[in-house]
Write a protein that holds these residues in place. Structure first.
Motif, PDB file in Angstrom:
ATOM      1  N   ARG A 125     -43.858  72.705 -38.555  1.00  0.00           N
ATOM      2  CA  ARG A 125     -43.187  72.324 -37.308  1.00  0.00           C
ATOM      3  C   ARG A 125     -44.039  71.357 -36.489  1.00  0.00           C
ATOM      4  N   ASN A 128     -43.600  67.990 -38.122  1.00  0.00           N
ATOM      5  CA  ASN A 128     -42.266  67.458 -37.826  1.00  0.00           C
ATOM      6  C   ASN A 128     -42.166  66.984 -36.386  1.00  0.00           C
ATOM      7  N   PHE A 129     -42.724  67.762 -35.447  1.00  0.00           N
ATOM      8  CA  PHE A 129     -42.628  67.398 -34.046  1.00  0.00           C
ATOM      9  C   PHE A 129     -43.398  66.117 -33.748  1.00  0.00           C
ATOM     10  N   ARG A 131     -44.286  63.770 -35.761  1.00  0.00           N
ATOM     11  CA  ARG A 131     -43.677  62.614 -36.418  1.00  0.00           C
ATOM     12  C   ARG A 131     -42.386  62.199 -35.714  1.00  0.00           C
ATOM     13  N   ASP A 132     -41.511  63.158 -35.459  1.00  0.00           N
ATOM     14  CA  ASP A 132     -40.223  62.829 -34.848  1.00  0.00           C
ATOM     15  C   ASP A 132     -40.374  62.392 -33.403  1.00  0.00           C
ATOM     16  N   ALA A 133     -41.228  63.100 -32.647  1.00  0.00           N
ATOM     17  CA  ALA A 133     -41.406  62.739 -31.247  1.00  0.00           C
ATOM     18  C   ALA A 133     -42.050  61.368 -31.112  1.00  0.00           C
ATOM     19  N   HIS A 135     -41.686  58.849 -33.045  1.00  0.00           N
ATOM     20  CA  HIS A 135     -40.689  57.797 -33.305  1.00  0.00           C
ATOM     21  C   HIS A 135     -39.561  57.826 -32.288  1.00  0.00           C
ATOM     22  N   GLU A 136     -39.007  59.007 -32.046  1.00  0.00           N
ATOM     23  CA  GLU A 136     -37.813  59.111 -31.210  1.00  0.00           C
ATOM     24  C   GLU A 136     -38.099  58.831 -29.734  1.00  0.00           C
TER      25      GLU A 136
END
Length: 326
Positions: A125, A128-129, A131-133, A135-136
């Motif tokens: 997690r 994932n956080f 990496r996603d945060a 980019h997003e």
């Protein structure tokens, strides 16, 4: 089998098996000592036979105890060789333990396996956080900055529109620094952060240039005092984010005045003085200091906060291990 992949209970293993086997070991030793005592008392054999019986009894007891400890040692080796960055947890499954394993050892293995599963989930997690945060959150901020820059070049925008664009630019820069701080704190370890020797004076000077842009239109002056120069080994981005948090918080505590940043031996201080007349109008939101405190604890840079006479607020960050400037 349960959803986690290990047996639902430890009933398949023998309860109190370890205690029973240890009782056998001590019982064997007791019988050996009784036999030795009887042989010696009734003189049923020579001295060498008594000594051999004592040695044999002791050796058998040691071998049996060593065999019982083998299960605990196997579990200890699994813990020592466990790599939390990998998701291969098969060596931790209690189902792989021999049937003769004591139920207490099996329960310990089951608990460690569940704990390892949770740690693996936390690591996944975290990845994932971050990496996603990364980019997003950064992508829309980049679009906002670029759009604001393009709009500021439009000739038809009036004075009110220019002030609004400046506020948008300032807010986007603040959001970038905040996202950077949160991503740093979200990482369980320092993976992904560059470590190098950097001069704190140079990084601080670059950070002050960006902060002065954020303070455009406000009657606040930043003064940098550099009686010394020193370097640190670590992440210059983490250091810059920490300094930004302290200076940004000092700016929130005042409407006008001077914020003095001083580079002292092994420390950096941020000092401001709040005017009594403007004190009631100041936004005292403490979110930035909470983040600075967490960065301080994470990287072992002690943070000290003081309030002196005359509403003078001082934030001091100390660096126990510094690097000499060549």
């Amino acid at each position: 089998m349960t959803a986690r992949g290990y047996p639902p209970s430890t009933d398949m293993f023998r309860r109190d098996a370890f205690h029973r086997r240890m009782a056998w070991i001590f019982g064997l030793q007791l019988l050996g000592m009784v036999a030795v005592a009887l042989i010696s008392y009734y003189e049923l054999g020579p001295l060498w036979m008594v000594l051999m019986l004592i040695m044999l009894t002791t050796l058998l007891g040691w071998l049996m105890a060593r065999r019982q400890w083998r299960q605990v040692r196997r579990l200890a080796r699994a813990i020592k060789s466990w790599d939390e960055s990998k998701n291969d947890l098969r060596p931790w499954q209690p189902g792989q333990l021999p049937r003769r394993t004591d139920a207490d050892v099996a329960a310990l293995a089951e608990g460690l396996y569940a704990f390892a599963n949770r740690i693996a989930g936390y690591n996944q997690r975290e990845r994932n956080f971050t990496r996603d945060a990364s980019h997003e959150l950064r992508s829309p901020l980049t679009v906002i900055k670029m759009s604001a820059e393009m709009l500021s070049d439009e000739p038809g925008i009036g004075e009110f529109g220019q002030r609004s664009l400046q506020r948008i630019k300032r807010a986007s820069r603040e959001m970038e620094a905040l996202v950077e701080a949160l991503l740093i704190l979200a990482r369980e370890s320092d993976r992904g952060l560059t470590s190098e020797d950097f001069v704190v004076n140079d990084v601080l000077r670059d950070e002050l240039a960006d902060i002065r842009d954020l303070l455009e239109g406000r009657d606040i002056t930043l003064e940098l005092d550099e009686p010394v120069r020193f370097a640190l080994h670590g992440s210059p981005r983490v250091f810059a984010v920490l300094c930004w948090q302290l200076i940004r918080n000092a700016c929130q505590q005042m409407e006008q005045g001077v914020i003095a940043i001083a580079v002292m031996p092994g420390a950096i201080t941020v000092t401001n003085r709040i005017d009594e007349a403007a004190a009631g109008q100041v936004n005292r939101h403490g979110f930035e200091l909470a983040i600075a405190q967490r960065i301080s604890e994470r990287f072992a840079w002690p943070l000290e906060l003081q309030t002196r006479e005359g509403r003078q607020h001082v934030a001091r960050i100390r660096f126990p291990q510094t690097v000499a400037v060549s």
